[in-house]
Design a protein around this motif. Sequence first.
Motif, PDB file in Angstrom:
ATOM      1  N   GLY A   7       0.787  -1.004   0.012  1.00 16.18           N
ATOM      2  CA  GLY A   7      -0.061  -0.121  -0.061  1.00 16.18           C
ATOM      3  C   GLY A   7       0.949   1.444  -0.023  1.00 16.18           C
ATOM      4  N   PHE A   8       1.999   1.142  -0.090  1.00 15.40           N
ATOM      5  CA  PHE A   8       3.083   2.305   0.168  1.00 15.40           C
ATOM      6  C   PHE A   8       4.012   2.246  -0.903  1.00 15.40           C
ATOM      7  N   ARG A   9       3.770   2.130  -2.265  1.00 12.29           N
ATOM      8  CA  ARG A   9       4.454   1.899  -3.269  1.00 12.29           C
ATOM      9  C   ARG A   9       5.512   3.061  -3.483  1.00 12.29           C
ATOM     10  N   TYR A  10       5.006   4.491  -3.190  1.00 16.22           N
ATOM     11  CA  TYR A  10       5.987   5.603  -3.451  1.00 16.22           C
ATOM     12  C   TYR A  10       6.240   6.059  -2.043  1.00 16.22           C
ATOM     13  N   GLY A  11       6.404   5.216  -1.127  1.00 13.95           N
ATOM     14  CA  GLY A  11       6.962   5.657   0.155  1.00 13.95           C
ATOM     15  C   GLY A  11       5.637   6.421   0.942  1.00 13.95           C
ATOM     16  N   ALA A  66      -4.270   7.919  -1.841  1.00 17.06           N
ATOM     17  CA  ALA A  66      -3.711   6.700  -1.283  1.00 17.06           C
ATOM     18  C   ALA A  66      -3.553   5.566  -2.108  1.00 17.06           C
ATOM     19  N   MET A  67      -4.644   5.388  -2.908  1.00 18.24           N
ATOM     20  CA  MET A  67      -4.859   4.323  -3.794  1.00 18.24           C
ATOM     21  C   MET A  67      -3.810   4.285  -5.058  1.00 18.24           C
ATOM     22  N   ILE A  68      -3.302   5.597  -5.256  1.00 21.78           N
ATOM     23  CA  ILE A  68      -2.265   5.490  -6.350  1.00 21.78           C
ATOM     24  C   ILE A  68      -1.037   4.675  -5.862  1.00 21.78           C
ATOM     25  N   HIS A 189      -9.102   4.730   6.357  1.00 25.54           N
ATOM     26  CA  HIS A 189      -8.676   4.088   5.147  1.00 25.54           C
ATOM     27  C   HIS A 189      -7.620   3.368   5.380  1.00 25.54           C
ATOM     28  N   TYR A 190      -6.591   3.245   5.917  1.00 21.68           N
ATOM     29  CA  TYR A 190      -5.466   2.281   5.964  1.00 21.68           C
ATOM     30  C   TYR A 190      -5.840   0.971   6.870  1.00 21.68           C
ATOM     31  N   THR A 191      -6.882   1.235   7.784  1.00 16.13           N
ATOM     32  CA  THR A 191      -7.391   0.278   8.630  1.00 16.13           C
ATOM     33  C   THR A 191      -7.951  -0.867   7.635  1.00 16.13           C
TER      34      THR A 191
END
Length: 276
Positions: A7-11, A66-68, A189-191
Amino acid sequence: MDGTVDGFRYGAVTPVAAYLMACLGGALGLRCIVRSLLEARSWKAGWLALGAASIGCGIWTMHFIAMIGFHVEETRVRYDAATTVLSLVVAVAVVGVGVFIVGHRGTSGVTLAVAGAVTGLGVAGMHYLGMAAMRLNGEVGYDPVGVALSVLIAIGAATAALWSAVTIRGFLTSLAASLVMGVAVSGMHYTGMAAVSVHVHDTTGGTWAGDSPTSLLLPMLLGPVVFLLLAGVVVMFDPLLVLGERPSAPQPGPAANSVASPRPSWREPAAPTHER
């Protein structure tokens, strides 16, 4: 097989940008709702609608920024345009329901509970409807505990936001409330994303349709972002939106009284006296 979800491809870029957009939408929405409480009834609905649209756009923009950064290593992730647009409509509509309930009926216990529950369920629905817009070569699953926790966070965040919208009038306190609201929305969202698992199909030549995140989400995000910026201009140029209160009229003092009610320069004739 199970896919490798990231979920954190771009940090930290996407989480920070998403959080800032949630805070911006929350801050503008709260100020517009405060303004509706200071306005004549003929303009009340307009300010409430602007506040609901600001909060809804902020939440929706936060979600898709965030979904990007969402990535599954074994498959491409694409999005269905119609479902993505529908999730924006849902976000604005359900926030509008809660805002109008509180804006017209106040923050009594029952009213706030109903409005917070409706809005929170709507925000969570927007999140999972946005997730349903994903198209990939696999099946998306959810952990029920994580989903339930994200829904509870959404209801709590919505209730707190609606309460602060009609209770907090000061600019700095309202700004602090929007920062907390951004934390709650991002946490929801992140939950929910932590509850996601992807089972990738064995075939590699998937025929799933949809647009890539950069080709679909970035152009679609432009509209809500521009709207939030325009709403920000409205806020900056309206003193009542910034201050959250009407300027108090000066209290009449001795000097004011002397100016407001000057004594006449002539004297009334004395009462006639009768001589005997």
